[in-house]
Design a protein around this motif. Structure first.
Motif, mmCIF file in Angstrom:
data_model
loop_
_atom_site.group_PDB
_atom_site.id
_atom_site.type_symbol
_atom_site.label_atom_id
_atom_site.label_comp_id
_atom_site.label_asym_id
_atom_site.label_seq_id
_atom_site.Cartn_x
_atom_site.Cartn_y
_atom_site.Cartn_z
ATOM 1 N N LEU A 14 48.413 -20.538 -38.969
ATOM 2 C CA LEU A 14 47.317 -20.828 -39.901
ATOM 3 C C LEU A 14 46.185 -21.573 -39.198
ATOM 4 O O LEU A 14 45.008 -21.278 -39.403
ATOM 5 N N ASN A 29 38.982 -24.366 -43.733
ATOM 6 C CA ASN A 29 40.097 -25.033 -43.060
ATOM 7 C C ASN A 29 40.531 -26.295 -43.799
ATOM 8 O O ASN A 29 41.717 -26.635 -43.811
ATOM 9 N N LEU A 32 42.772 -24.952 -46.492
ATOM 10 C CA LEU A 32 43.887 -24.169 -45.966
ATOM 11 C C LEU A 32 44.917 -25.045 -45.261
ATOM 12 O O LEU A 32 46.124 -24.796 -45.344
ATOM 13 N N LEU A 67 46.411 -17.376 -47.549
ATOM 14 C CA LEU A 67 44.944 -17.381 -47.507
ATOM 15 C C LEU A 67 44.365 -17.089 -48.882
ATOM 16 O O LEU A 67 43.483 -17.816 -49.365
ATOM 17 N N THR A 70 45.136 -19.937 -51.469
ATOM 18 C CA THR A 70 44.309 -21.133 -51.272
ATOM 19 C C THR A 70 42.879 -20.885 -51.737
ATOM 20 O O THR A 70 42.255 -21.753 -52.356
ATOM 21 N N LEU A 109 38.182 -17.222 -47.698
ATOM 22 C CA LEU A 109 39.630 -17.169 -47.534
ATOM 23 C C LEU A 109 40.214 -15.893 -48.125
ATOM 24 O O LEU A 109 41.133 -15.288 -47.550
ATOM 25 N N LYS A 112 39.302 -13.086 -45.761
ATOM 26 C CA LYS A 112 40.086 -13.218 -44.529
ATOM 27 C C LYS A 112 41.509 -12.722 -44.734
ATOM 28 O O LYS A 112 42.136 -12.208 -43.796
ATOM 29 N N SER A 113 42.027 -12.848 -45.941
ATOM 30 C CA SER A 113 43.397 -12.397 -46.198
ATOM 31 C C SER A 113 43.544 -10.906 -45.938
ATOM 32 O O SER A 113 44.562 -10.448 -45.396
#
Length: 276
Positions: A14, A29, A32, A67, A70, A109, A112-113
């Motif tokens: 992560l 971040n 996360l 991801l 969150t 996020l 990005k997943s």
């Protein structure tokens, strides 16, 4: 692999996912890497162990689910939704970075997943199924969240609230529970396990409602009592604490029984420990 060892590697992965070259990435971040129980990734790992899936295939869906989860929490905490100033024991993302960057961080996020899932070493057929089910489950989360907003401040029937839970919380759990069937290429089990995951999500949400009604912020690491303040219709507000507890216990026993019948003993043990 023990859960502790899995989490050690998982958290290191992560940390390396998102650079900190911009403010929005710092915000991503911040949320996360702020801790959390990582229940969904551990559930994927446990399910996959029960279905004899190689650990190398587990990391990408496990990272993707964390991801997205969150990102959804960042949006959920915004003043326009739950207006929650505390998450995972520290100030929510929007409190630290402002509403604008919190919205962007949540979006980032979630996007990005899908990037991470696309990098899975699984074969192309499996990856196509992973994308299909991940897209379906994450869309269910959106619909569930929208229903939650729509129902706020209004009286609502119990069955509608439970159906909302099955999407809002059950969406990601359905993917987690079905992940083993996808990665082991036992595609005939996907639908059955997805539905079982949705039921598990309903149980998890009822327990979360009970925590909101009965716990303090130190114990749960987030703002409590918001459901009542915001006028959210929940299983607890509709049937009361005792009946909600009985409903959750009965629901979990049913889910555990189904996993036991499938011979998924590791998952049974994990859910029992989670319930405690």
């Amino acid at each position: 692999m023990k859960n502790e060892d899995f989490l050690e590697v998982f958290n290191k992965k992560l940390q390396n996912l998102i650079p900190k070259s911009s403010k929005v990435e710092e915000a991503m971040n911040y949320s996360l890497l702020s801790g959390g129980k990582r229940i969904r990734p551990i559930l994927i790992k446990t399910i996959c162990e029960d279905m004899m899936v190689d650990i190398d295939l587990v990391w990408h869906p496990a990272l993707a689910i964390e991801l997205f989860h969150t990102g959804s929490l960042i949006h959920d905490d915004l003043p326009q939704i739950d207006d929650s100033p505390l998450r995972r024991g520290r100030p929510s993302c929007h409190v630290v970075y402002g509403n604008d960057f919190a919205i962007l961080a949540g979006d980032g996020l979630m996007l990005k997943s899908f990037c991470v899932l696309s990098q899975s070493p699984a074969n192309e057929n499996v990856k196509a199924v992973l994308f299909r089910e991940f897209s379906r489950s994450t869309y269910d989360v959106l619909i569930g969240e929208a229903l939650d907003v729509e129902y706020t401040g209004k009286r609502q029937e119990l069955d509608k609230v439970i159906k909302m839970y099955a999407k809002k919380t059950g969406g990601l759990f359905s993917f987690c529970v079905a992940s083993g069937a996808m990665l082991s290429e036992k595609f005939h089990l996907i639908d059955k396990l997805s539905k079982l995951g949705s039921l598990l999500g309903v149980w998890f949400q009822v327990v979360d409602d009970l925590k909101d009604a009965l716990s303090d912020e130190t114990a749960v690491g987030k703002t409590v009592g918001r459901d009542k303040i915001l006028g959210k219709p929940t299983v607890v507000s509709i049937v009361g604490i005792q009946k909600a507890e009985n409903f959750a216990d009965k629901l979990l026993k049913g889910v555990v029984k189904r996993f036991s019948e499938l011979g998924m003993n590791g998952t049974v043990d994990f859910l029992k420990s989670l319930a405690k």
